[in-house]
Write a protein that holds these residues in place. Structure first.
Motif, PDB file in Angstrom:
ATOM      1  N   GLN A 180      48.691  42.281  36.306  1.00 53.45           N
ATOM      2  CA  GLN A 180      48.713  41.459  35.100  1.00 53.45           C
ATOM      3  C   GLN A 180      49.364  40.089  35.239  1.00 53.45           C
ATOM      4  OE1 GLN A 180      50.276  43.119  31.669  1.00 53.45           O
ATOM      5  NE2 GLN A 180      49.247  41.736  30.169  1.00 53.45           N
ATOM      6  N   GLY A 181      48.985  39.083  34.546  1.00 47.75           N
ATOM      7  CA  GLY A 181      49.381  37.826  34.878  1.00 47.75           C
ATOM      8  C   GLY A 181      49.192  36.958  35.808  1.00 47.75           C
ATOM      9  N   TRP A 182      50.284  36.413  36.447  1.00 44.46           N
ATOM     10  CA  TRP A 182      50.100  35.705  37.580  1.00 44.46           C
ATOM     11  C   TRP A 182      49.461  36.081  39.019  1.00 44.46           C
ATOM     12  CZ3 TRP A 182      48.253  31.199  38.949  1.00 44.46           C
ATOM     13  CH2 TRP A 182      48.589  30.381  40.081  1.00 44.46           C
ATOM     14  N   PRO A 183      49.964  37.512  39.147  1.00 43.96           N
ATOM     15  CA  PRO A 183      49.382  37.995  40.225  1.00 43.96           C
ATOM     16  C   PRO A 183      47.810  38.465  40.129  1.00 43.96           C
ATOM     17  CG  PRO A 183      51.550  39.100  39.721  1.00 43.96           C
ATOM     18  CD  PRO A 183      51.188  38.074  38.821  1.00 43.96           C
ATOM     19  N   ARG A 184      47.335  38.735  38.777  1.00 45.54           N
ATOM     20  CA  ARG A 184      45.933  38.981  38.496  1.00 45.54           C
ATOM     21  C   ARG A 184      45.345  37.874  38.860  1.00 45.54           C
ATOM     22  NH1 ARG A 184      41.997  38.093  36.027  1.00 45.54           N
ATOM     23  NH2 ARG A 184      42.894  36.491  34.781  1.00 45.54           N
ATOM     24  N   ILE A 185      45.611  36.574  38.392  1.00 43.88           N
ATOM     25  CA  ILE A 185      44.925  35.478  38.306  1.00 43.88           C
ATOM     26  C   ILE A 185      44.951  34.923  39.873  1.00 43.88           C
ATOM     27  CG2 ILE A 185      45.379  32.923  37.708  1.00 43.88           C
ATOM     28  CD1 ILE A 185      46.551  33.693  35.336  1.00 43.88           C
ATOM     29  N   LYS A 186      46.101  34.911  40.840  1.00 38.20           N
ATOM     30  CA  LYS A 186      45.884  34.827  42.218  1.00 38.20           C
ATOM     31  C   LYS A 186      44.883  35.534  42.956  1.00 38.20           C
ATOM     32  CE  LYS A 186      50.110  35.305  43.727  1.00 38.20           C
ATOM     33  NZ  LYS A 186      51.177  35.370  44.630  1.00 38.20           N
ATOM     34  N   GLN A 187      44.660  36.881  42.361  1.00 35.10           N
ATOM     35  CA  GLN A 187      43.733  37.960  43.056  1.00 35.10           C
ATOM     36  C   GLN A 187      42.550  37.336  42.583  1.00 35.10           C
ATOM     37  OE1 GLN A 187      44.003  42.325  43.003  1.00 35.10           O
ATOM     38  NE2 GLN A 187      42.609  42.151  41.469  1.00 35.10           N
ATOM     39  N   SER A 188      42.246  37.007  41.505  1.00 37.54           N
ATOM     40  CA  SER A 188      40.972  36.750  41.108  1.00 37.54           C
ATOM     41  C   SER A 188      40.730  35.449  41.531  1.00 37.54           C
ATOM     42  CB  SER A 188      40.857  36.215  39.422  1.00 37.54           C
ATOM     43  OG  SER A 188      39.896  35.885  38.952  1.00 37.54           O
ATOM     44  N   ILE A 189      41.481  34.495  41.844  1.00 38.70           N
ATOM     45  CA  ILE A 189      40.944  33.001  42.561  1.00 38.70           C
ATOM     46  C   ILE A 189      40.483  33.481  43.927  1.00 38.70           C
ATOM     47  CG2 ILE A 189      41.866  30.889  43.346  1.00 38.70           C
ATOM     48  CD1 ILE A 189      43.741  30.594  40.799  1.00 38.70           C
ATOM     49  N   GLU A 190      41.258  34.101  44.493  1.00 41.88           N
ATOM     50  CA  GLU A 190      40.772  34.583  46.029  1.00 41.88           C
ATOM     51  C   GLU A 190      39.649  35.224  45.916  1.00 41.88           C
ATOM     52  OE1 GLU A 190      42.425  37.250  49.870  1.00 41.88           O
ATOM     53  OE2 GLU A 190      43.979  36.506  48.384  1.00 41.88           O
ATOM     54  N   CYS A 191      39.410  36.325  45.150  1.00 35.98           N
ATOM     55  CA  CYS A 191      38.056  36.900  45.087  1.00 35.98           C
ATOM     56  C   CYS A 191      36.861  35.914  44.712  1.00 35.98           C
ATOM     57  CB  CYS A 191      38.066  37.902  43.789  1.00 35.98           C
ATOM     58  SG  CYS A 191      36.881  38.904  43.679  1.00 35.98           S
ATOM     59  N   ILE A 192      37.264  35.023  43.704  1.00 37.00           N
ATOM     60  CA  ILE A 192      36.097  34.096  43.268  1.00 37.00           C
ATOM     61  C   ILE A 192      35.681  32.948  44.676  1.00 37.00           C
ATOM     62  CG2 ILE A 192      35.869  31.771  41.915  1.00 37.00           C
ATOM     63  CD1 ILE A 192      37.422  33.207  39.879  1.00 37.00           C
ATOM     64  N   LEU A 193      36.552  32.692  45.533  1.00 34.51           N
ATOM     65  CA  LEU A 193      36.516  31.819  46.495  1.00 34.51           C
ATOM     66  C   LEU A 193      35.878  32.422  47.630  1.00 34.51           C
ATOM     67  CD1 LEU A 193      39.692  29.495  46.514  1.00 34.51           C
ATOM     68  CD2 LEU A 193      37.439  28.835  45.530  1.00 34.51           C
ATOM     69  N   THR A 194      36.207  33.899  47.928  1.00 36.64           N
ATOM     70  CA  THR A 194      35.576  34.635  48.934  1.00 36.64           C
ATOM     71  C   THR A 194      34.304  35.314  48.826  1.00 36.64           C
ATOM     72  OG1 THR A 194      36.892  36.634  48.363  1.00 36.64           O
ATOM     73  CG2 THR A 194      37.762  34.923  50.055  1.00 36.64           C
ATOM     74  N   THR A 195      33.695  35.235  47.295  1.00 35.24           N
ATOM     75  CA  THR A 195      32.595  35.797  47.155  1.00 35.24           C
ATOM     76  C   THR A 195      31.381  35.015  47.099  1.00 35.24           C
ATOM     77  OG1 THR A 195      33.739  37.566  45.768  1.00 35.24           O
ATOM     78  CG2 THR A 195      31.097  37.217  45.501  1.00 35.24           C
ATOM     79  N   ARG A 196      30.552  35.137  48.048  1.00 36.92           N
ATOM     80  CA  ARG A 196      29.175  34.255  47.858  1.00 36.92           C
ATOM     81  C   ARG A 196      28.277  34.390  46.915  1.00 36.92           C
ATOM     82  NH1 ARG A 196      29.954  34.035  53.517  1.00 36.92           N
ATOM     83  NH2 ARG A 196      29.153  32.199  54.662  1.00 36.92           N
ATOM     84  N   ILE A 197      27.662  33.599  46.118  1.00 36.86           N
ATOM     85  CA  ILE A 197      26.775  33.685  45.167  1.00 36.86           C
ATOM     86  C   ILE A 197      25.739  34.273  45.698  1.00 36.86           C
ATOM     87  CG2 ILE A 197      25.167  32.326  43.703  1.00 36.86           C
ATOM     88  CD1 ILE A 197      27.391  30.128  43.617  1.00 36.86           C
ATOM     89  N   GLY A 198      25.233  35.438  44.949  1.00 39.99           N
ATOM     90  CA  GLY A 198      24.060  36.373  44.963  1.00 39.99           C
ATOM     91  C   GLY A 198      24.330  37.459  45.942  1.00 39.99           C
ATOM     92  N   VAL A 199      25.641  37.777  46.186  1.00 39.47           N
ATOM     93  CA  VAL A 199      25.836  39.275  47.022  1.00 39.47           C
ATOM     94  C   VAL A 199      26.430  40.245  45.925  1.00 39.47           C
ATOM     95  CG1 VAL A 199      26.489  37.868  48.920  1.00 39.47           C
ATOM     96  CG2 VAL A 199      28.611  38.381  47.411  1.00 39.47           C
ATOM     97  N   ARG A 200      26.876  40.026  44.910  1.00 36.71           N
ATOM     98  CA  ARG A 200      27.323  41.016  43.885  1.00 36.71           C
ATOM     99  C   ARG A 200      25.836  41.518  43.078  1.00 36.71           C
ATOM    100  NH1 ARG A 200      32.997  41.264  41.496  1.00 36.71           N
ATOM    101  NH2 ARG A 200      34.124  40.816  43.277  1.00 36.71           N
ATOM    102  N   LEU A 201      25.641  42.672  43.310  1.00 42.38           N
ATOM    103  CA  LEU A 201      24.192  43.333  42.839  1.00 42.38           C
ATOM    104  C   LEU A 201      24.286  43.016  41.399  1.00 42.38           C
ATOM    105  CD1 LEU A 201      21.772  44.408  44.185  1.00 42.38           C
ATOM    106  CD2 LEU A 201      22.833  46.708  43.825  1.00 42.38           C
ATOM    107  N   MET A 202      25.141  43.333  40.532  1.00 39.94           N
ATOM    108  CA  MET A 202      25.153  43.304  39.116  1.00 39.94           C
ATOM    109  C   MET A 202      25.452  41.873  38.684  1.00 39.94           C
ATOM    110  SD  MET A 202      23.785  46.391  38.301  1.00 39.94           S
ATOM    111  CE  MET A 202      24.155  46.432  36.659  1.00 39.94           C
ATOM    112  N   ARG A 203      25.967  41.196  39.399  1.00 41.40           N
ATOM    113  CA  ARG A 203      26.285  39.587  39.001  1.00 41.40           C
ATOM    114  C   ARG A 203      25.813  38.828  40.132  1.00 41.40           C
ATOM    115  NH1 ARG A 203      32.672  40.995  37.201  1.00 41.40           N
ATOM    116  NH2 ARG A 203      32.120  42.295  35.414  1.00 41.40           N
TER     117      ARG A 203
END
Length: 118
Positions: free
Chosen positions: A20-43
């Motif tokens: 929760q908090g800043w560690p969750r946000i950092k994880q989310s930012i890294e996940c967003i930046l490393t995920t190519r558009i179109g590779v998540r099946l449900m999103r």
């Protein structure tokens, strides 16, 4: 719409525990930046074009396009963080990109910065 007063809770990608908090946000930012558009099946719409700048020439146009893609994706998909500045610190021949993201944690109203290599 009511403003949130507490941080979202998520699962840590490495440990499986709650985060929760800043560690969750950092994880989310890294996940967003490393995920190519179109590779998540449900999103299929989720992710960013930032990672597409790997294996491209390290010229000014590529760097600016990557920074704009990062800003747009983080501001779109991370509800607790507003980006104020992105800088690409290193862009080497192996394809590694070191990026610093700076912005405001909207829950705590504090300036935060994270540096990661992708």
């Amino acid at each position: 719409m009511a403003l949130a007063t507490e941080h979202l809770i998520d699962i840590d990608r490495k440990t499986g525990e709650y985060v929760q908090g800043w560690p969750r946000i950092k994880q989310s930012i890294e996940c967003i930046l490393t995920t190519r558009i179109g590779v998540r099946l449900m999103r299929l719409w989720w992710g960013s074009k930032f990672v597409d700048m790997q294996d491209k020439p390290g010229n000014e146009e590529t760097l600016m396009t990557g920074m704009m893609a990062a800003i747009s994706a983080i501001n779109t998909y991370e509800p607790e963080f507003k980006v104020s500045r992105v800088s690409i610190d290193a862009f080497d021949s192996t394809g590694d990109i070191t990026i610093t993201v700076e912005g405001v944690d909207l829950i705590d109203a504090q300036l935060k910065r994270t540096k990661t290599t992708i």
